[in-house]
Enzyme design. Structure first.
Site, short mmCIF file in Angstrom:
data_model
loop_
_atom_site.label_atom_id
_atom_site.label_comp_id
_atom_site.label_asym_id
_atom_site.label_seq_id
_atom_site.Cartn_x
_atom_site.Cartn_y
_atom_site.Cartn_z
N ASP A 58 0.79 -1.34 0.20
CA ASP A 58 0.07 0.06 -0.09
C ASP A 58 0.86 1.31 0.02
OD1 ASP A 58 -2.24 -1.86 0.25
OD2 ASP A 58 -2.01 -1.45 2.41
N TYR A 116 6.16 -10.24 6.94
CA TYR A 116 6.06 -8.88 7.13
C TYR A 116 6.50 -8.55 8.61
CZ TYR A 116 3.41 -7.70 2.82
OH TYR A 116 2.94 -7.78 1.41
#
Length: 251
Positions: A58, A116
């Site tokens: 994002d 992540y």
């Protein structure tokens, strides 16, 4: 620098500071990481090039090792191509590795998982890290966060922890192999590993764990949210700036 007529598939690993970019995926305004890399490749290779990433990040999200591939003719070796790209790319984007790949390699479809990291700072962050952490100004119950993380780990339907919307019913089952919460000084690191992640899933998990740490949710309530399978306002989305794509996993 001239390209040869023989096209080769190239596999690249890039790192980027996503602060001032519109995410990974190409955007109409041309301010996505993909757009910038494709423009640089086009200048070096003297022809338009399309790259294919392992997945999207994002706006504002960072990467330590995003993987992408592309097809191009180049006869001067991988290091010279990487050096040429270094000249064309902004300092916020770095090609960390580049090599020839099998013609069948696909950065997205060959990926077997991703790792992540989400970074939280307890209190105000210093000027050198403020763009890469989420500052939280309340004490966090680390033990409660770790309990909630254990309840989320495993193969589940994570629809309650994604920002997916629309009438289509996308498969929202994922194997969350690891969700760990660790503290060092004023920094809390949340590590998530799965076979794949849904849209804004990691940021939703991080936001939820912080809410647990603040006492806004209990681990039992998190279990209920997971079982309910519906996204509600009880699941907050952490800011993008604290999130890093750490690694893409392949066989």
């Amino acid at each position: 620098m001239k390209a040869t007529s023989e096209r080769t598939r190239w596999r690249a690993v890039c790192a980027y500071d996503g602060t001032n970019f519109a995410g990974w995926q190409s955007q109409a305004g041309g301010n996505a990481i993909q757009d910038v890399i494709e423009k640089a490749l086009g200048k070096v290779l003297k022809t338009p090039v399309r790259i294919h990433g392992s997945g999207r990040t994002d706006a504002g999200v960072h990467a330590l090792a995003q993987v992408f591939h592309f097809d191009a003719a180049w006869s001067h070796g991988a290091e010279k191509l990487r050096a040429a790209l270094r000249v064309e790319l902004p300092a916020a984007i770095q090609i960390a590795a580049l090599r020839r790949a099998k013609p069948t390699f696909h950065a997205r479809f060959d990926a077997k998982g991703k790792i992540y990291e989400y970074h939280v700072c307890l209190g105000e962050a210093d000027p050198f890290t403020r763009l890469f952490v989420w500052p939280v100004f309340r004490a966090l119950d680390l033990a409660a966060m770790q309990t909630a993380a254990r309840r989320l780990t495993g193969r589940h339907d994570f629809r309650a922890f994604t920002a997916l919307n629309g009438p289509e019913r996308e498969d929202t089952v994922r194997d969350l192999r690891r969700l760990e919460v660790a503290r060092r000084g004023r920094r809390i690191k949340i590590t998530a590993e799965a076979d794949g992640f849904l849209y804004k899933m990691v940021r939703s998990l991080a936001g939820t764990l912080v809410a647990v740490g603040e006492g806004k949710l209990t681990p039992a309530q998190v279990t209920g949210l997971l079982a309910g399978g519906v996204r509600t306002a009880a699941v907050p989305t952490a800011p993008g700036k604290g999130l890093f794509l750490r690694r893409v996993l392949y066989r």
